[in-house]
Design an enzyme around this catalytic site. Sequence first.
Site, PDB file in Angstrom:
ATOM      1  N   THR A  79       0.446  -3.697  11.791  1.00 44.35           N
ATOM      2  CA  THR A  79       0.723  -3.115  13.098  1.00 44.35           C
ATOM      3  C   THR A  79      -0.092  -3.775  14.197  1.00 44.35           C
ATOM      4  OG1 THR A  79       0.463  -1.080  14.414  1.00 44.35           O
ATOM      5  CG2 THR A  79      -1.017  -1.354  12.560  1.00 44.35           C
ATOM      6  N   TYR A 109      -5.612   5.000  12.316  1.00 43.23           N
ATOM      7  CA  TYR A 109      -4.373   4.353  11.863  1.00 43.23           C
ATOM      8  C   TYR A 109      -4.518   2.838  11.903  1.00 43.23           C
ATOM      9  CZ  TYR A 109       0.332   2.414  12.127  1.00 43.23           C
ATOM     10  OH  TYR A 109       1.451   1.639  11.923  1.00 43.23           O
TER      11      TYR A 109
END
Length: 331
Positions: A120, A144
């Site tokens: 990501t 995250y």
Amino acid sequence: MREGTVMVTGGAGYIGSHAVLALLDAGWRVVVVDNLVTGFSWTVDERATLIEADIADEDAVRRAMRDHGVIAVMHFAGSIIVPESVSDPLKYYRNNTAASRSLIESAVTCGVKHFIFSSTAATYGVPESVPVAEDAPKVPINPYGTSKLMTELMLRDVAAAHPLNYCALRYFNVAGADPQGRSGQSTAGATHLIKVAVEAATGKRDSVAVFGTDFDTPDGTGVRDYIHVSDLAAAHIAALDLLIDRPEKSHTLNCGYGHGYSVLEVLDAVDRVTNRTIDRHMAGRRAGDPPALVADNRAILKTLPWRPQHDDLEGIVRDALAWERKLAERE
């Protein structure tokens, strides 16, 4: 039919189900491992084999790898909601980092040679400059992003010690749905802007919140690089071919189009496609949101024979809207 099988973890989820379709369409045999906590079994193409298991269940994963002759793993399983990662970081270090460690060890133990990881742009945090390139500082601002970066580091170290190569693909903002209507984003309570906007356009939501109107951008709202999920799936196929052809080398690549749209530009596009006006609710910035996050995609264009086929904002919206209407028919 290609030799060997590809294991797709999280293959019953949004991006994973599209990768399954792309693999099958390219002639691969596919085994999906998904615990179905957030995924849906009905999104898995019937040509694939679905095993309901957690990737941290090493017995189940290794049995599947051996029984199905797995030569490569595409790893999509994990938790993805940024605010939740802040409030429950241990969940993200368990589901994303610790579980990935188990999966990587299973791959090494079973002699799997190739590993493609769903990473990501959150690994960059708030980038110093835009567009952001792969060698930019990795300073994630939430658990995250950190959990994904830790998995990238594990892959780097494992590839140096074992006969396994990998490609970590850093996604920017994934949107849209399979143009043939075979899969799309089905998760309830999704936070992605285009998903939220088409839910509003179909009456599932009353309005769309615009978080921040005072950014240093042309219209004051945040700018993001939106990539069609089918283009992203195609990048995984190209990455797999490269790993097989060049087993001595690993890669980390941004997945984006190299240009962005603001929140208001996206909502305007949804208005044009639906021929209606979505109610917009202006709200304050969310903590940690960068003004702009756009991929420098020169590396992926140079490394892979991949060229976007769906780089059109209204087209992305149309595919997402068609899927949203199909979901409504299921309910």
